[in-house]
Design an enzyme around this catalytic site. Structure first.
Site, PDB file in Angstrom:
ATOM      1  CB  SER A  10      -0.735   0.216   1.282  1.00 58.83           C
ATOM      2  OG  SER A  10      -1.489   1.592   1.523  1.00 58.83           O
ATOM      3  CG  HIS A  35      -3.810  -1.835  -1.479  1.00 62.35           C
ATOM      4  ND1 HIS A  35      -4.433  -2.417  -2.548  1.00 62.35           N
ATOM      5  CD2 HIS A  35      -4.476  -0.894  -0.346  1.00 62.35           C
ATOM      6  CE1 HIS A  35      -6.192  -2.140  -1.067  1.00 62.35           C
ATOM      7  NE2 HIS A  35      -5.455  -1.085  -0.137  1.00 62.35           N
ATOM      8  CG  ASP A  37      -4.889   2.219   1.061  1.00 58.14           C
ATOM      9  OD1 ASP A  37      -5.963   1.378   0.908  1.00 58.14           O
ATOM     10  OD2 ASP A  37      -3.559   1.457   1.280  1.00 58.14           O
ATOM     11  CG  MET A  39      -8.294   7.064   2.711  1.00 61.90           C
ATOM     12  SD  MET A  39      -7.054   6.873   4.056  1.00 61.90           S
ATOM     13  CE  MET A  39      -6.103   5.093   4.569  1.00 61.90           C
ATOM     14  CG  HIS A  68      -9.018   0.239  -0.432  1.00 64.08           C
ATOM     15  ND1 HIS A  68      -8.808  -0.912   1.213  1.00 64.08           N
ATOM     16  CD2 HIS A  68     -10.106   0.081  -0.301  1.00 64.08           C
ATOM     17  CE1 HIS A  68      -9.726  -0.291   1.348  1.00 64.08           C
ATOM     18  NE2 HIS A  68     -10.897  -0.918   1.199  1.00 64.08           N
ATOM     19  CG  MET A  70     -11.466   2.995   2.530  1.00 61.29           C
ATOM     20  SD  MET A  70      -9.421   3.254   2.537  1.00 61.29           S
ATOM     21  CE  MET A  70      -8.121   2.929   2.055  1.00 61.29           C
ATOM     22  CG  MET A 139     -11.876  -3.098   5.694  1.00 63.00           C
ATOM     23  SD  MET A 139     -10.019  -2.725   4.083  1.00 63.00           S
ATOM     24  CE  MET A 139      -8.961  -1.775   5.949  1.00 63.00           C
ATOM     25  N   GLY A 144      -8.880   3.446   7.469  1.00 59.03           N
ATOM     26  CA  GLY A 144      -8.959   5.317   8.092  1.00 59.03           C
ATOM     27  C   GLY A 144      -6.651   5.921   7.808  1.00 59.03           C
ATOM     28  CG  PHE A 145      -5.884   6.282  10.130  1.00 60.33           C
ATOM     29  CD1 PHE A 145      -5.424   7.607  10.652  1.00 60.33           C
ATOM     30  CD2 PHE A 145      -7.407   6.175  10.925  1.00 60.33           C
ATOM     31  CE1 PHE A 145      -6.042   9.130  10.224  1.00 60.33           C
ATOM     32  CE2 PHE A 145      -7.617   7.285  11.220  1.00 60.33           C
ATOM     33  CZ  PHE A 145      -7.613   7.997  10.704  1.00 60.33           C
ATOM     34  N   GLY A 146      -3.007   3.721   7.912  1.00 64.02           N
ATOM     35  CA  GLY A 146      -1.657   2.896   8.040  1.00 64.02           C
ATOM     36  C   GLY A 146      -1.221   2.564   9.730  1.00 64.02           C
ATOM     37  N   GLY A 147      -0.844   0.974  10.042  1.00 67.67           N
ATOM     38  CA  GLY A 147       0.216   1.151  11.006  1.00 67.67           C
ATOM     39  C   GLY A 147      -0.571   0.690  12.180  1.00 67.67           C
ATOM     40  CG  ASP A 175      -6.139  -3.237   3.162  1.00 70.41           C
ATOM     41  OD1 ASP A 175      -4.998  -3.119   4.114  1.00 70.41           O
ATOM     42  OD2 ASP A 175      -6.717  -2.248   2.318  1.00 70.41           O
ATOM     43  N   GLY A 176      -4.369  -4.479   6.673  1.00 72.47           N
ATOM     44  CA  GLY A 176      -4.785  -3.768   7.669  1.00 72.47           C
ATOM     45  C   GLY A 176      -3.527  -4.271   8.351  1.00 72.47           C
ATOM     46  N   GLY A 177      -2.701  -3.961   9.110  1.00 70.22           N
ATOM     47  CA  GLY A 177      -2.097  -4.521   9.635  1.00 70.22           C
ATOM     48  C   GLY A 177      -1.476  -5.888   9.416  1.00 70.22           C
ATOM     49  N   GLY A 197       1.546  -2.236   3.970  1.00 68.46           N
ATOM     50  CA  GLY A 197       2.110  -0.858   4.352  1.00 68.46           C
ATOM     51  C   GLY A 197       3.104  -0.864   4.707  1.00 68.46           C
TER      52      GLY A 197
HETATM   53  C1  DX5 Z   1      -6.631   1.249   5.778  1.00 71.19           C
HETATM   54  C2  DX5 Z   1      -5.743   0.973   4.247  1.00 71.19           C
HETATM   55  C3  DX5 Z   1      -4.926  -0.290   4.023  1.00 71.19           C
HETATM   56  C4  DX5 Z   1      -3.755   0.574   5.085  1.00 71.19           C
HETATM   57  C5  DX5 Z   1      -2.655  -1.112   4.674  1.00 71.19           C
HETATM   58  O1  DX5 Z   1      -7.318   2.262   5.403  1.00 71.19           O
HETATM   59  O2  DX5 Z   1      -6.997   0.095   3.527  1.00 71.19           O
HETATM   60  O3  DX5 Z   1      -4.652  -0.471   2.679  1.00 71.19           O
HETATM   61  O4  DX5 Z   1      -3.153   1.780   4.102  1.00 71.19           O
HETATM   62  O5  DX5 Z   1      -1.098  -0.535   5.858  1.00 71.19           O
HETATM   63  P1  DX5 Z   1      -1.006  -1.532   7.013  1.00 71.19           P
HETATM   64  O6  DX5 Z   1       0.095  -1.998   6.274  1.00 71.19           O
HETATM   65  O7  DX5 Z   1      -0.069   0.083   7.715  1.00 71.19           O
HETATM   66  O8  DX5 Z   1      -1.804  -1.257   7.834  1.00 71.19           O
HETATM   67 ZN    ZN Z   2      -6.221  -0.634   1.291  1.00 72.47          ZN
END
Ligand code: DX5
Ligand code: ZN
Length: 240
Positions: A10, A35, A37, A39, A68, A70, A139, A144-147, A175-177, A197
């Site tokens: 991502s 990927h 994202d 938003m 993706h 959102m 998900m 909404g956020f990475g990390g 996707d996510g974490g 990401g």
């Molecule tokens: C969250 C995004 C993800 C996110 C993944 O809303 O859709 O794609 O950026 O980032 P990590 O891998 O850091 O959770």
């Molecule tokens: Zn995503």
């Protein structure tokens, strides 16, 4: 060469001040898809980037752009993302009342259609659109956020969706974490496409990114469900 597991870094976790170089670096590092994202600060509590950025970075790599969305409403913007160079366009089941129409619109533009589910949304939300989708995105954090930290509560949903998919040529993306530590568990539950990401964009250069992607891929391959390989391969071939 066709690979069963797809790793889709991502770019939300990239350094935006040198986004073009970052995309070239993950391309060289062995990313399968890119990927993106998107938003809107409305459907999710954060704003990232839109179709103009995707259009600007499109020439940097030939890898598939996995977009993706959102955003809500989504329908008025689908065509712009198709024109910007998206290969796969994923919309959220929660983003509006006419999911079936949104998925038809993506298909009509000649793009692969994806549907995504937030952590609190049950898999029954997509029961009646399975024949319209090329990809289902589960998900594993609240979007909404990475990390953020991976939500274990999604493992059962991934397993149930894998069984709903049956023999259909649908990719099952998480996707996510996602990290090298949980990649085997999501693959064992039936995921074949892993977005990551922060776990990819750790370090300084393409060599670091290659090690990160390689570790996630290795873990996922070790956990993989053998009987989900044929449909996954069919979609991947179609995308290349
Ligand atoms: C969250 C995004 C993800 C996110 C993944 O809303 O859709 O794609 O950026 O980032 P990590 O891998 O850091 O959770
Ligand atoms: Zn995503």
């Amino acid at each position: 060469m066709t690979r069963d597991i797809v790793i889709a870094p991502s770019i939300l976790a990239a350094n935006f001040a040198k986004l073009g170089e970052e995309i070239a670096a993950i391309d060289a590092a062995g990313a399968d898809w890119i990927h993106c994202d998107v938003m809107d600060g409305h459907f999710v509590p954060n704003i990232s980037f839109g179709a103009d950025i995707i259009k600007a970075i499109r020439p940097i790599t030939r890898k598939a752009f996995d977009v993706h969305l959102m955003i809500a409403p989504v329908d008025p913007y689908i065509e712009a993302f198709a024109k910007a160079g998206a290969d796969i366009i994923t919309v959220h089941a929660e983003a509006g009342p006419h999911l079936d129409r949104s998925l038809q619109a993506i298909g009509a533009l000649g793009k692969k259609a994806g549907v995504s589910l937030c952590p609190a949304t049950p898999e029954t939300a997509i029961e009646h659109v399975l024949d319209r989708v090329d990809l289902i995105l589960v998900m594993t954090v609240n979007p909404g956020f990475g990390g953020q930290s991976f939500l274990d509560s999604q493992i059962g949903k991934i397993r149930r969706i894998r069984s709903m998919i049956g023999g259909r040529p649908i990719r099952l993306e998480v996707d996510g974490g996602i990290t090298r530590d949980n990649a085997a568990a999501v693959a064992a539950a039936g995921a074949d496409t892993l977005v990551a990401g922060s776990a990819v964009f750790r370090g300084n250069d393409s060599a670091d990114y290659a090690r990160n992607i390689g570790a996630i891929r290795l873990a996922a391959e070790a956990g993989r469900v053998p009987n989900s390989a044929p449909p996954a391969r069919a979609v991947e071939t179609a995308l290349r």
